[in-house]
Scaffold this active site. Structure first.
Site, PDB file in Angstrom:
ATOM      1  N   GLU A 136       0.888  -1.173   0.000  1.00 14.09           N
ATOM      2  CA  GLU A 136       0.000   0.000   0.000  1.00 14.09           C
ATOM      3  C   GLU A 136       0.919   1.213   0.000  1.00 14.09           C
ATOM      4  O   GLU A 136       1.540   1.532   1.015  1.00 14.09           O
ATOM      5  CB  GLU A 136      -0.873  -0.036   1.258  1.00 14.09           C
ATOM      6  CG  GLU A 136      -1.948   1.010   1.306  1.00 14.09           C
ATOM      7  CD  GLU A 136      -3.231   0.577   0.620  1.00 14.09           C
ATOM      8  OE1 GLU A 136      -4.085   1.448   0.423  1.00 14.09           O
ATOM      9  OE2 GLU A 136      -3.378  -0.613   0.277  1.00 14.09           O
ATOM     10  N   CYS A 190      -1.990   9.230   2.313  1.00 18.31           N
ATOM     11  CA  CYS A 190      -1.787   8.841   0.908  1.00 18.31           C
ATOM     12  C   CYS A 190      -3.060   8.980   0.093  1.00 18.31           C
ATOM     13  O   CYS A 190      -3.002   9.153  -1.109  1.00 18.31           O
ATOM     14  CB  CYS A 190      -1.193   7.442   0.800  1.00 18.31           C
ATOM     15  SG  CYS A 190      -1.746   6.295   2.026  1.00 18.31           S
TER      16      CYS A 190
END
Length: 465
Positions: free
Chosen positions: A234, A269
């Site tokens: 991720e 993010c």
């Protein structure tokens, strides 16, 4: 400073004082931690029922919710998350544990498939000891995004948390201990990046989950790949928020995009990083954003009225100033912020840049702070082209009055997640994960729990007549 050769040390980004210090494990101690995890898996956890696993996760969730500030304050002190956000994060981590406690068994139920066998089915079995490599920006949520499904699927977990949030890591393990977890089922590994390769290559580790930068993902992915071990990555994002001229409610779009950009001081993010606006509403939308960004309050993260806390580290502040300065030099219009903070704490001012072009630094690099880059496009076709003009592909959003058009355009955005008329967020019920340099594999939802299992096909004879 995250660690010396012997210790992890966290520094409060508001007071600049040391919060917590913990000695690092030697390679021998790291090996023993892995061996203890294997023992916990072999002797206890592998053969537990889903009911037993669910009970542990529910007890962990209760422990954290009942002692909210005990678990929330380390985030506020170690990386500057405003206290209200930190409490919210602990509750969300608890939700992940509760979600898998409730739905894990159903997600992993045996699937019966027709074949030439008398009976044939697929069952999902634990693989053993997994390693979670975690970042500092959401220390509890990102840990539980890894831990909850891994524990529920019957695996043991070794957590290598970030060097800047060592107290958060200690408290997470403590929550499992207080909830009565078997000894060594969830452990904290305190090692630097240079020791990770030997840990990943250790035969005890059967799968690796990493949340971090694309550079870290490439490095960890290469090591895991050479050992033929499953890996979930991720990684970074440069998420587009596309606002089309036919959007019904520009006020709501502005509210949501501003929230997406400033949560955790922009250190996320999946924050909206590039705001792509159709020409007819471009200047109006800039005004709506400016009104909202101007009201945000920077300050002490322990103060409940603070909306934006300090940036986690001083060098990150300098990096962002560099990104903004270079973009302004290249022709971006500075609407708000951009000036260096005078005084206590590692703050970065809320900054808005308009007239951003695709080649500018704030457009093509990930900005990990409260910087909004606004890009003008002539139509939806150009909006999609600009949205996809990045090496990242994590999340994105589209704002339009025509929901069917929004759904159609979602399929043209090259990201792992798209929201139509809403915020991009992670949710235990839904899978998240990126494409391109934003990662591979999925976390959360029914897909996330199947990342670290043996998907075993069983064929039972005799052959059917």
């Amino acid at each position: 400073m995250g660690y010396s050769k012997t210790h992890f040390k966290s520094i409060n980004p508001y007071t600049e004082e040391t919060v917590y210090e913990i000695p690092m494990h030697t390679l021998q101690e790291a090996r023993e931690i892995l061996e203890n995890a294997q023992e916990a898996f072999d002797n206890t956890w592998e053969d537990t029922s889903y009911e037993q696993r669910a009970k542990l996760l529910n007890d962990v969730a209760k422990e954290m919710k009942d002692n909210l500030d005990y678990y929330a304050l380390p985030m506020t002190e170690e990386m500057g998350k405003p206290i209200n956000e930190a409490r919210g994060e602990v509750n969300k981590a608890a939700w992940a544990a509760e979600h898998y406690a409730s739905f894990g068994e159903d997600y992993l139920k045996t699937e019966y498939l027709e074949s030439d066998a008398s009976e044939s089915y697929v069952q999902y079995l634990p693989i053993g000891v997994t390693l979670g490599i975690l970042p500092w920006n959401a220390p509890f949520w990102l840990a539980f995004r890894y831990l909850a499904p891994a524990v529920m699927s019957g695996n043991a977990c070794v957590m290598k948390h970030d060097s800047h949030t060592p107290l958060c890591a200690v408290r997470i393990v403590e929550a499992f201990q207080k909830a009565g977890a078997p000894k060594n089922l969830v452990q904290n590994l305190v090692v630097g990046h240079e020791s990770l390769e030997s840990v990943i290559r250790n035969p005890i580790i059967k799968g690796v989950s990493l949340t971090g930068s694309s550079k870290a993902g490439a490095s960890v992915g290469a090591i895991a790949g050479s050992e033929i071990k499953p890996v979930v990555l991720e990684l970074g994002g440069s998420d587009p928020a596309i606002v089309l001229a036919d959007a019904d409610d520009l006020e709501k779009a502005a509210d949501t995009i501003v929230l997406s950009r400033y949560i955790n001081a922009g250190q996320s993010c999946i924050a909206a990083k590039r705001i792509i606006v159709e020409e007819p509403i471009y200047e109006k939308f800039i005004e709506l954003l400016k009104e909202r960004f101007e009201k945000l309050k920077l300050g002490d993260p322990k103060d409940e009225t603070t909306t934006i806390g300090p940036i986690a580290r001083k060098e990150l502040v300098e990096e962002m100033h560099n990104q903004v300065d270079r973009s302004v030099q290249a022709g971006a219009r500075l609407i708000l912020g951009g000036k260096r903070h005078e005084g206590q704490g590692f703050f970065f001012p809320v900054t808005m840049l308009a007239d951003v072009e695709p080649g500018m630094v704030v457009s093509c690099q990930e900005t990990f702070g409260p910087i909004a880059a606004i890009i003008k496009v002539k139509d939806e076709k150009e909006a999609i082209k600009v949205a996809n003009d990045t090496e990242y592909g994590l999340g994105g959003s589209i704002w339009t009055g025509d929901v069917e058009k929004g759904k159609k355009l979602a399929g043209k955005i090259i990201t792992g997640q798209v929201s139509v008329n809403g915020i991009v967020k992670s949710d235990p019920r839904l899978p998240s994960g990126g494409v391109k340099k934003s990662g591979l594999g999925k976390e959360l939802g029914p897909q996330g729990i199947k990342m670290f299992v043996n998907t075993q096909q069983v064929w039972v004879g005799p052959v059917k007549n």
